[in-house]
Design a protein around this motif. Sequence first.
Motif, PDB file in Angstrom:
ATOM      1  N   VAL A  65       1.186   6.529   4.143  1.00 29.27           N
ATOM      2  CA  VAL A  65       1.616   7.906   3.879  1.00 29.27           C
ATOM      3  C   VAL A  65       2.615   8.394   4.935  1.00 29.27           C
ATOM      4  O   VAL A  65       3.657   8.964   4.586  1.00 29.27           O
ATOM      5  N   PRO A  66       2.354   8.188   6.234  1.00 25.27           N
ATOM      6  CA  PRO A  66       3.344   8.650   7.239  1.00 25.27           C
ATOM      7  C   PRO A  66       4.717   8.017   7.088  1.00 25.27           C
ATOM      8  O   PRO A  66       5.711   8.608   7.528  1.00 25.27           O
ATOM      9  N   THR A  67       4.797   6.809   6.500  1.00 22.56           N
ATOM     10  CA  THR A  67       6.103   6.150   6.346  1.00 22.56           C
ATOM     11  C   THR A  67       6.638   6.308   4.926  1.00 22.56           C
ATOM     12  O   THR A  67       7.528   5.542   4.510  1.00 22.56           O
ATOM     13  N   ASN A  68       6.109   7.297   4.205  1.00 23.36           N
ATOM     14  CA  ASN A  68       6.561   7.561   2.827  1.00 23.36           C
ATOM     15  C   ASN A  68       6.425   6.333   1.916  1.00 23.36           C
ATOM     16  O   ASN A  68       7.258   6.079   1.051  1.00 23.36           O
ATOM     17  N   GLY A  69       5.392   5.551   2.149  1.00 22.71           N
ATOM     18  CA  GLY A  69       5.076   4.422   1.270  1.00 22.71           C
ATOM     19  C   GLY A  69       5.660   3.096   1.680  1.00 22.71           C
ATOM     20  O   GLY A  69       5.332   2.062   1.067  1.00 22.71           O
ATOM     21  N   LEU A  70       6.533   3.049   2.713  1.00 19.21           N
ATOM     22  CA  LEU A  70       7.126   1.772   3.113  1.00 19.21           C
ATOM     23  C   LEU A  70       6.082   0.794   3.631  1.00 19.21           C
ATOM     24  O   LEU A  70       6.128  -0.408   3.359  1.00 19.21           O
ATOM     25  N   ALA A  71       5.104   1.271   4.399  1.00 22.96           N
ATOM     26  CA  ALA A  71       4.116   0.392   5.013  1.00 22.96           C
ATOM     27  C   ALA A  71       3.111  -0.172   4.009  1.00 22.96           C
ATOM     28  O   ALA A  71       2.300  -1.036   4.359  1.00 22.96           O
ATOM     29  N   ILE A  72       3.152   0.317   2.775  1.00 19.51           N
ATOM     30  CA  ILE A  72       2.222  -0.224   1.783  1.00 19.51           C
ATOM     31  C   ILE A  72       2.581  -1.664   1.425  1.00 19.51           C
ATOM     32  O   ILE A  72       1.746  -2.421   0.909  1.00 19.51           O
ATOM     33  N   ALA A  73       3.846  -2.072   1.723  1.00 19.43           N
ATOM     34  CA  ALA A  73       4.285  -3.433   1.381  1.00 19.43           C
ATOM     35  C   ALA A  73       3.477  -4.504   2.113  1.00 19.43           C
ATOM     36  O   ALA A  73       2.953  -5.432   1.484  1.00 19.43           O
ATOM     37  N   PRO A  74       3.321  -4.448   3.460  1.00 16.68           N
ATOM     38  CA  PRO A  74       2.489  -5.455   4.109  1.00 16.68           C
ATOM     39  C   PRO A  74       1.021  -5.375   3.684  1.00 16.68           C
ATOM     40  O   PRO A  74       0.329  -6.403   3.618  1.00 16.68           O
ATOM     41  N   ALA A  75       0.525  -4.166   3.411  1.00 21.70           N
ATOM     42  CA  ALA A  75      -0.855  -4.040   2.922  1.00 21.70           C
ATOM     43  C   ALA A  75      -0.998  -4.710   1.556  1.00 21.70           C
ATOM     44  O   ALA A  75      -2.006  -5.374   1.270  1.00 21.70           O
ATOM     45  N   PHE A  76       0.011  -4.516   0.712  1.00 27.09           N
ATOM     46  CA  PHE A  76       0.025  -5.153  -0.611  1.00 27.09           C
ATOM     47  C   PHE A  76      -0.044  -6.680  -0.457  1.00 27.09           C
ATOM     48  O   PHE A  76      -0.869  -7.351  -1.083  1.00 27.09           O
ATOM     49  N   ALA A  77       0.836  -7.222   0.406  1.00 28.06           N
ATOM     50  CA  ALA A  77       0.865  -8.673   0.595  1.00 28.06           C
ATOM     51  C   ALA A  77      -0.436  -9.173   1.218  1.00 28.06           C
ATOM     52  O   ALA A  77      -0.960 -10.238   0.850  1.00 28.06           O
ATOM     53  N   GLY A  78      -0.996  -8.399   2.158  1.00 30.94           N
ATOM     54  CA  GLY A  78      -2.220  -8.841   2.829  1.00 30.94           C
ATOM     55  C   GLY A  78      -3.407  -8.913   1.901  1.00 30.94           C
ATOM     56  O   GLY A  78      -4.184  -9.884   1.941  1.00 30.94           O
ATOM     57  N   ILE A  79      -3.608  -7.915   1.034  1.00 34.95           N
ATOM     58  CA  ILE A  79      -4.766  -7.940   0.130  1.00 34.95           C
ATOM     59  C   ILE A  79      -4.618  -9.034  -0.915  1.00 34.95           C
ATOM     60  O   ILE A  79      -5.602  -9.664  -1.331  1.00 34.95           O
ATOM     61  N   VAL A  80      -3.374  -9.295  -1.354  1.00 29.30           N
ATOM     62  CA  VAL A  80      -3.148 -10.390  -2.304  1.00 29.30           C
ATOM     63  C   VAL A  80      -3.485 -11.731  -1.653  1.00 29.30           C
ATOM     64  O   VAL A  80      -4.159 -12.584  -2.239  1.00 29.30           O
ATOM     65  N   MET A  81      -3.017 -11.923  -0.400  1.00 25.95           N
ATOM     66  CA  MET A  81      -3.313 -13.169   0.304  1.00 25.95           C
ATOM     67  C   MET A  81      -4.812 -13.358   0.507  1.00 25.95           C
ATOM     68  O   MET A  81      -5.353 -14.450   0.322  1.00 25.95           O
ATOM     69  N   LEU A  82      -5.499 -12.292   0.883  1.00 24.02           N
ATOM     70  CA  LEU A  82      -6.921 -12.390   1.183  1.00 24.02           C
ATOM     71  C   LEU A  82      -7.753 -12.700  -0.059  1.00 24.02           C
ATOM     72  O   LEU A  82      -8.660 -13.545  -0.031  1.00 24.02           O
ATOM     73  N   LEU A  83      -7.446 -12.023  -1.156  1.00 28.59           N
ATOM     74  CA  LEU A  83      -8.262 -12.192  -2.365  1.00 28.59           C
ATOM     75  C   LEU A  83      -7.863 -13.417  -3.179  1.00 28.59           C
ATOM     76  O   LEU A  83      -8.666 -13.917  -3.977  1.00 28.59           O
ATOM     77  N   SER A  84      -6.647 -13.921  -3.008  1.00 35.60           N
ATOM     78  CA  SER A  84      -6.203 -15.044  -3.845  1.00 35.60           C
ATOM     79  C   SER A  84      -6.676 -16.396  -3.320  1.00 35.60           C
ATOM     80  O   SER A  84      -6.604 -17.390  -4.040  1.00 35.60           O
ATOM     81  N   ARG A  85      -7.171 -16.460  -2.079  1.00 35.80           N
ATOM     82  CA  ARG A  85      -7.629 -17.717  -1.505  1.00 35.80           C
ATOM     83  C   ARG A  85      -9.106 -17.941  -1.829  1.00 35.80           C
ATOM     84  O   ARG A  85      -9.967 -17.167  -1.402  1.00 35.80           O
ATOM     85  N   PRO A  86      -9.450 -18.995  -2.600  1.00 35.21           N
ATOM     86  CA  PRO A  86     -10.859 -19.230  -2.960  1.00 35.21           C
ATOM     87  C   PRO A  86     -11.767 -19.449  -1.761  1.00 35.21           C
ATOM     88  O   PRO A  86     -12.978 -19.234  -1.862  1.00 35.21           O
ATOM     89  N   SER A  87     -11.198 -19.879  -0.626  1.00 32.71           N
ATOM     90  CA  SER A  87     -12.039 -20.110   0.546  1.00 32.71           C
ATOM     91  C   SER A  87     -12.465 -18.812   1.218  1.00 32.71           C
ATOM     92  O   SER A  87     -13.393 -18.806   2.024  1.00 32.71           O
ATOM     93  N   ARG A  88     -11.772 -17.700   0.914  1.00 35.80           N
ATOM     94  CA  ARG A  88     -12.144 -16.424   1.507  1.00 35.80           C
ATOM     95  C   ARG A  88     -13.319 -15.825   0.724  1.00 35.80           C
ATOM     96  O   ARG A  88     -13.272 -15.746  -0.511  1.00 35.80           O
ATOM     97  N   PRO A  89     -14.362 -15.376   1.395  1.00 36.23           N
ATOM     98  CA  PRO A  89     -15.497 -14.769   0.684  1.00 36.23           C
ATOM     99  C   PRO A  89     -15.072 -13.517  -0.088  1.00 36.23           C
ATOM    100  O   PRO A  89     -14.314 -12.690   0.420  1.00 36.23           O
ATOM    101  N   ILE A  90     -15.552 -13.407  -1.287  1.00 37.56           N
ATOM    102  CA  ILE A  90     -15.212 -12.236  -2.104  1.00 37.56           C
ATOM    103  C   ILE A  90     -15.695 -10.933  -1.453  1.00 37.56           C
ATOM    104  O   ILE A  90     -14.960  -9.916  -1.459  1.00 37.56           O
TER     105      ILE A  90
END
Length: 442
Positions: free
Chosen positions: A106-131
């Motif tokens: 929110v403080p960056t008007n939505g720009l910082a959501i990009a790394p958060a977007f990539a991070g949650i995709v990486m975390l949830l897409s790896r089967p070795s990571r616990p759900i």
Amino acid sequence: MSERAPEQQPVPATDAAARARVAARVAEQPQSLLGRLLNLIGAGVVGYALLTDVGPALAPAQSAISAITAITVAAWIVRVLVPLRWTAVAVTGELVMIAGGTLAAVPTNGLAIAPAFAGIVMLLSRPSRPIPLGVSAGVAGVALIAVGALLAPALPLLLLGMEGVFGLAAVLGFSRRRTRLADATTRLLLEERVAFEQERARSATLIERSRIARDIHDVLAHSLGGLVIQLDAVEALLEAGDIEAAEKRVADARALAASGLGEARRAVDALREPDDRANTAVAPVDFERSLHDLLNAHRSLGATVDVVERGDARPLDAAQADALYRALQESLSNSRKHAPGAPVTVVLEWAADRVMLTVTNRMSRLEHPSSRPSAKGSADDLAITGGGHGLTGMRERLGALALGGTLHAGEADDNFVVTVRVNLDLNLDLNRGSPLEEPTDD
């Protein structure tokens, strides 16, 4: 830094849970070079935009937000570059991307959501990571977006939009996770099927080799063993000056050799062409004629055979007829090798559900455990020619029959007795045959 996937070996899975664990390991493939390149470009563009364009609303907390965004972008770059086997570093980078990106969204008007977007995709897409870890990170990210709104007030619609984008990233991560698991499971099943087919082919090869060995053994043991006896007799007759008898023995030896050659040719033909005769019915008359020829060949070597048949003969399939024929052939060969000159009794008993073949010969002193000769002679030489595979071959033939069969061989009252049982199909119609006793001249 290059990233190499660990070599995967086919691992047999005995149940669904084990297969799922193996599939999860197989699915841990490194990100492609193109994917890493795009992530690095994205991290660079977002980082530049975040560090050079901090809005006026952030003036009171500008330093803190700048530090958070810098750490977040750095974590993104590290996560893309480190190998997947560095699990702790990779997971830490993903969690920092999620936490920093959602807090500064929110403080960056939505720009910082990009790394958060990539991070949650990486975390949830790896089967070795616990759900549960991925779900917890997602819930925490939603909460941090709301906390970031306290630092820089935003319109509710913008806030909801960021929450929706983050939720979409979580759904995308789960979807990629399922796709990877499905691909890995398919690949694992294919490897298991290939391994199964290879093992089945190997088993078929071993079975075929055993059949070839049985056929070669039967042909050589019967023909060559008989030739040894005939040649010994010829030598003895020549020494005694009985030329006429010796010539008759030579003629018998020639006939036996020709018969053995014919059997060898039939064995070779069977190897060259698929055996289509396994289920072909063999008439009782044809079967008993083949046994009668075998008995006559044994008698021509100077042996005595008494034959008894009981019951009504029934049709056999080719495999059953061959198993009984080879059992009788091997038993007669063994009697010539181990008890030369001893009388042999053959009993063939027919019943509705089975046929029993019993071959009995008296044990000679050569094979009696209490008497082993030390002098060498033709009988000794013949006795040691076998490779000890005859009874094994009988059992293998009987075990391969569709309806099964059994073999019992051993000593009984100074006799050696071989009993073969072949199970018959009760649904076959009876077909009476002729007795095995040697026919008399009219």
